[in-house]
Design an enzyme around this catalytic site. Structure first.
Site, PDB file in Angstrom:
ATOM      1  N   ASN A  65      -0.517  27.215 -23.973  1.00  0.00           N
ATOM      2  CA  ASN A  65      -1.462  27.131 -25.086  1.00  0.00           C
ATOM      3  C   ASN A  65      -1.304  28.406 -25.916  1.00  0.00           C
ATOM      4  O   ASN A  65      -1.723  29.484 -25.488  1.00  0.00           O
ATOM      5  CB  ASN A  65      -2.898  27.010 -24.551  1.00  0.00           C
ATOM      6  CG  ASN A  65      -3.919  27.018 -25.682  1.00  0.00           C
ATOM      7  OD1 ASN A  65      -3.560  27.070 -26.857  1.00  0.00           O
ATOM      8  ND2 ASN A  65      -5.198  26.973 -25.325  1.00  0.00           N
ATOM      9  N   PHE A  67      -2.859  29.340 -28.413  1.00  0.00           N
ATOM     10  CA  PHE A  67      -4.099  29.807 -29.057  1.00  0.00           C
ATOM     11  C   PHE A  67      -5.195  30.218 -28.069  1.00  0.00           C
ATOM     12  O   PHE A  67      -6.287  30.571 -28.476  1.00  0.00           O
ATOM     13  CB  PHE A  67      -4.636  28.736 -30.011  1.00  0.00           C
ATOM     14  CG  PHE A  67      -3.666  28.426 -31.120  1.00  0.00           C
ATOM     15  CD1 PHE A  67      -3.322  29.393 -32.041  1.00  0.00           C
ATOM     16  CD2 PHE A  67      -3.060  27.178 -31.214  1.00  0.00           C
ATOM     17  CE1 PHE A  67      -2.404  29.125 -33.049  1.00  0.00           C
ATOM     18  CE2 PHE A  67      -2.144  26.905 -32.217  1.00  0.00           C
ATOM     19  CZ  PHE A  67      -1.812  27.884 -33.136  1.00  0.00           C
ATOM     20  N   ASN A 101      -5.567  18.776 -26.266  1.00  0.00           N
ATOM     21  CA  ASN A 101      -5.260  17.542 -25.531  1.00  0.00           C
ATOM     22  C   ASN A 101      -3.795  17.112 -25.591  1.00  0.00           C
ATOM     23  O   ASN A 101      -3.452  16.026 -25.136  1.00  0.00           O
ATOM     24  CB  ASN A 101      -6.159  16.365 -25.972  1.00  0.00           C
ATOM     25  CG  ASN A 101      -7.585  16.618 -25.562  1.00  0.00           C
ATOM     26  OD1 ASN A 101      -7.825  17.239 -24.524  1.00  0.00           O
ATOM     27  ND2 ASN A 101      -8.533  16.199 -26.368  1.00  0.00           N
ATOM     28  N   GLY A 122      -2.626  29.589 -19.999  1.00  0.00           N
ATOM     29  CA  GLY A 122      -3.816  29.517 -20.846  1.00  0.00           C
ATOM     30  C   GLY A 122      -5.030  29.828 -20.006  1.00  0.00           C
ATOM     31  O   GLY A 122      -4.919  30.447 -18.941  1.00  0.00           O
ATOM     32  N   GLY A 123      -6.187  29.353 -20.466  1.00  0.00           N
ATOM     33  CA  GLY A 123      -7.429  29.647 -19.753  1.00  0.00           C
ATOM     34  C   GLY A 123      -7.952  28.450 -18.985  1.00  0.00           C
ATOM     35  O   GLY A 123      -7.211  27.497 -18.698  1.00  0.00           O
ATOM     36  N   ASP A 124      -9.243  28.490 -18.684  1.00  0.00           N
ATOM     37  CA  ASP A 124      -9.857  27.428 -17.889  1.00  0.00           C
ATOM     38  C   ASP A 124      -9.837  26.086 -18.631  1.00  0.00           C
ATOM     39  O   ASP A 124      -9.703  25.035 -18.003  1.00  0.00           O
ATOM     40  CB  ASP A 124     -11.322  27.802 -17.563  1.00  0.00           C
ATOM     41  CG  ASP A 124     -11.378  29.048 -16.694  1.00  0.00           C
ATOM     42  OD1 ASP A 124     -10.373  29.346 -16.020  1.00  0.00           O
ATOM     43  OD2 ASP A 124     -12.418  29.723 -16.694  1.00  0.00           O
ATOM     44  N   GLY A 125      -9.988  26.132 -19.947  1.00  0.00           N
ATOM     45  CA  GLY A 125      -9.979  24.896 -20.725  1.00  0.00           C
ATOM     46  C   GLY A 125      -8.623  24.214 -20.627  1.00  0.00           C
ATOM     47  O   GLY A 125      -8.523  22.988 -20.505  1.00  0.00           O
ATOM     48  N   ASP A 425     -16.596  23.407 -17.100  1.00  0.00           N
ATOM     49  CA  ASP A 425     -15.390  24.249 -17.037  1.00  0.00           C
ATOM     50  C   ASP A 425     -14.996  24.750 -18.423  1.00  0.00           C
ATOM     51  O   ASP A 425     -13.809  24.782 -18.781  1.00  0.00           O
ATOM     52  CB  ASP A 425     -14.196  23.486 -16.436  1.00  0.00           C
ATOM     53  CG  ASP A 425     -14.443  23.056 -15.009  1.00  0.00           C
ATOM     54  OD1 ASP A 425     -15.419  23.509 -14.422  1.00  0.00           O
ATOM     55  OD2 ASP A 425     -13.639  22.270 -14.486  1.00  0.00           O
TER      56      ASP A 425
HETATM   57  N1  ATP Z   1      -2.153  24.144 -29.617  1.00  0.00           N
HETATM   58  C1  ATP Z   1      -3.474  24.067 -29.481  1.00  0.00           C
HETATM   59  N2  ATP Z   1      -4.276  24.149 -30.568  1.00  0.00           N
HETATM   60  C2  ATP Z   1      -5.621  24.115 -30.447  1.00  0.00           C
HETATM   61  N3  ATP Z   1      -6.274  23.972 -29.253  1.00  0.00           N
HETATM   62  C3  ATP Z   1      -5.514  23.891 -28.149  1.00  0.00           C
HETATM   63  C4  ATP Z   1      -4.089  23.930 -28.196  1.00  0.00           C
HETATM   64  N4  ATP Z   1      -3.615  23.820 -26.930  1.00  0.00           N
HETATM   65  C5  ATP Z   1      -4.692  23.702 -26.122  1.00  0.00           C
HETATM   66  N5  ATP Z   1      -5.829  23.743 -26.849  1.00  0.00           N
HETATM   67  C6  ATP Z   1      -7.229  23.681 -26.377  1.00  0.00           C
HETATM   68  O1  ATP Z   1      -7.766  25.004 -26.421  1.00  0.00           O
HETATM   69  C7  ATP Z   1      -8.885  25.054 -25.534  1.00  0.00           C
HETATM   70  C8  ATP Z   1      -9.082  26.456 -24.999  1.00  0.00           C
HETATM   71  O2  ATP Z   1      -7.927  26.898 -24.371  1.00  0.00           O
HETATM   72  P1  ATP Z   1      -7.870  27.940 -23.177  1.00  0.00           P
HETATM   73  O3  ATP Z   1      -8.718  27.519 -22.050  1.00  0.00           O
HETATM   74  O4  ATP Z   1      -6.416  28.119 -22.891  1.00  0.00           O
HETATM   75  O5  ATP Z   1      -8.413  29.305 -23.815  1.00  0.00           O
HETATM   76  P2  ATP Z   1      -9.848  29.983 -23.861  1.00  0.00           P
HETATM   77  O6  ATP Z   1     -10.892  28.974 -24.156  1.00  0.00           O
HETATM   78  O7  ATP Z   1      -9.727  31.148 -24.761  1.00  0.00           O
HETATM   79  O8  ATP Z   1     -10.012  30.549 -22.378  1.00  0.00           O
HETATM   80  P3  ATP Z   1     -11.106  30.201 -21.234  1.00  0.00           P
HETATM   81  O9  ATP Z   1     -11.136  28.697 -21.109  1.00  0.00           O
HETATM   82  O10 ATP Z   1     -10.580  30.873 -20.004  1.00  0.00           O
HETATM   83  O11 ATP Z   1     -12.399  30.781 -21.702  1.00  0.00           O
HETATM   84  C9  ATP Z   1      -8.573  24.047 -24.445  1.00  0.00           C
HETATM   85  O12 ATP Z   1      -9.673  23.191 -24.325  1.00  0.00           O
HETATM   86  C10 ATP Z   1      -7.362  23.271 -24.938  1.00  0.00           C
HETATM   87  O13 ATP Z   1      -7.602  21.873 -24.890  1.00  0.00           O
END
Ligand code: ATP
Length: 448
Positions: A65, A67, A101, A122-125, A425
């Site tokens: 991911n 972003f 997604n 990436g993270g938890d998402g 989550d």
């Molecule tokens: N290319 C993308 N563009 C936008 N959103 C994305 C992309 N790839 C994944 N995502 C979505 O971004 C969301 C957040 O991603 P991620 O969990 O990696 O980072 P975070 O939210 O900063 O970290 P954490 O979940 O640990 O707090 C996820 O729900 C995922 O579905």
């Protein structure tokens, strides 16, 4: 150790070195040998030993991911992880996601039999996305109806590894003990694994989501909802929204029905922590299976308990939910794979008392040792909000009459929402009424 001569053939052996606070690093030792044949024999013998270790992955599907967190996912993978995979002769197919997604949809279609595991950077998402793709595909192939809360889900055969590159990275922290891409990559390379509990969340007999770490209603639901509007702030959006939500001090009324996990070992107030090879996880899973089979045979009525009231937070932890901000986690004694959920109910209390509870998340004081906090180890629970979700507009009006509190969404109107949403989550579930149950030990996680 001796100095090399010019004609000696150097051979570098890379190995995993444990260092402090759960960190692992890649170390190397160089051997010199003047006999080329002997040298090759050593290399082949070592290679044979490595090949015998069936747990080490050879081919991985990697999702990045770009972003997540500080938007460094691609950089972290290229600089810190890919060179290690290359050294370990692991082949990879790398997909940099283009939208939310993307990974989940890709997993729904691809033939997964060619991979030994999936890695998400990436993270938890992002982890949640991958786990959904994998579990959903597994159930589809097995013909299981995920909407039926009573379906027995089929366990996934592939393992998932996480390279932390998100904002909180709570799942990585809770399983590996540290958020460090190199440590996680090395766990993946040596084929470490850790089973994890997965819960399913339903609303009116419709499947909504799977959860592996935290399901939070009230405080954590509101923090997430607010933080989504401030993504531009990066990881500090959680501090900002946390502070804002704390000030709003919203309570939510409803009924919690829960089924206690009486057959398992341990309880949420234990001093012990879940670690690799955990005794409680090994035995509780077996005890639960036995008890479920008995209940199926005898059609035993189970002993549901009821709690009604106004809650500042309802948290359901599948694991400790430890992260760098809360090193002990929301439920320090929760187990990664014992088949249970720790249900934490924080009843209405003063702002000062709620702050005391929150502060205990960050230190070693017992956050459950407060009169307004209850904690139960459960197999299943149902939350029903007092006010129906169907008439959203009326709900705001009712809130205005009943609470008249500071409203974070509409500061000018002074109204208050009577229903929160669930933080699953790190993803928002818009419904308040949910039914949650432990469903399976998930895909072993590579970075365990
Ligand atoms: N290319 C993308 N563009 C936008 N959103 C994305 C992309 N790839 C994944 N995502 C979505 O971004 C969301 C957040 O991603 P991620 O969990 O990696 O980072 P975070 O939210 O900063 O970290 P954490 O979940 O640990 O707090 C996820 O729900 C995922 O579905």
């Amino acid at each position: 150790k001796r100095l090399s001569r010019q004609e000696d053939v150097p051979r570098i052996l890379y190995y995993v070195q444990r260092s402090k606070e759960h960190h692992w690093c890649c170390a190397e030792v160089t051997f010199y040998c003047s006999d080329q044949l002997l040298c090759n024999q050593w290399v082949q013998a070592l290679q044979r030993r490595l090949d015998l270790q069936g747990v080490r992955p050879k081919n991985l599907l990697v999702f990045i991911n770009p972003f997540g967190g500080k938007q460094l996912g691609k950089h972290i993978y290229d600089k810190k992880v890919a060179p290690l995979f290359q050294l370990a002769s692991i082949t990879t197919e790398v997909i940099v996601t283009e939208h939310a997604n993307h990974a989940r949809d890709h997993l729904a279609e691809v033939d997964l039999r060619i991979y030994d595991g999936i890695v998400c950077v990436g993270g938890d998402g992002m982890f949640s996305e991958v786990i959904h793709g994998l579990i959903c595909q597994t159930q589809k192939i097995a013909g299981i109806d995920q909407n039926d809360p009573n379906s027995k889900l089929v366990a996934c055969s592939l393992r998932i590894g996480i390279i932390p590159a998100g904002s909180t990275d709570c799942i990585c922290y809770a399983t590996v003990g540290v958020n460090d891409p190199v440590t996680s990559a090395l766990h993946i390379i040596v084929g470490d694994s850790q089973p994890m509990d997965v819960s399913s969340v339903h609303h009116n007999n419709t499947f909504l989501k799977y959860s592996v770490s935290l399901l939070g209603y009230g405080f954590y639901g509101d923090v997430l909802k607010d933080s989504e509007n401030n993504r531009w702030m990066g990881p500090s959006r959680y501090d900002f929204s946390g502070f804002k939500t704390f000030l709003s001090h919203q309570c939510y009324e409803g009924t919690v029905l829960y089924l206690p996990a009486t057959e398992t070992l341990g309880n949420p107030r234990d001093e012990s922590r879940c670690t690799a090879g955990c005794y409680v996880c090994q035995y509780s899973g077996k005890l639960l299976d036995l008890s479920n089979n008995k209940q199926e045979l005898k059609h035993v009525e189970e002993d549901w308990k009821v709690v009604k009231g106004k809650f500042l937070a309802i948290n359901a932890a599948n694991m400790s939910c430890a992260c760098s901000k809360s090193p002990m986690g929301l439920s320090p004694a929760a187990h990664l794979a014992d088949g249970t959920i720790d249900l934490i109910l924080v009843r209405k209390c003063s702002r000062f008392n709620f702050l005391r509870h929150l502060i205990r998340h960050t230190n070693k004081d017992d956050q459950f040792d407060l009169a307004f906090v209850e904690v139960y180890r459960v197999k299943q629970f149902i939350f029903t909000p007092k006010y129906s979700e169907e008439d959203n507009i009326d709900i705001r009006d009712i809130g205005k009459n009943l609470f008249g509190q500071f409203c974070s969404d509409h500061p000018a109107c002074g109204c208050s929402q009577v229903n929160s949403n669930w933080n699953c989550d790190g993803e928002i579930i818009e419904h308040a009424a949910v039914e949650v149950r432990y469903v399976l030990f998930c895909c072993l996680e590579l970075s365990g």
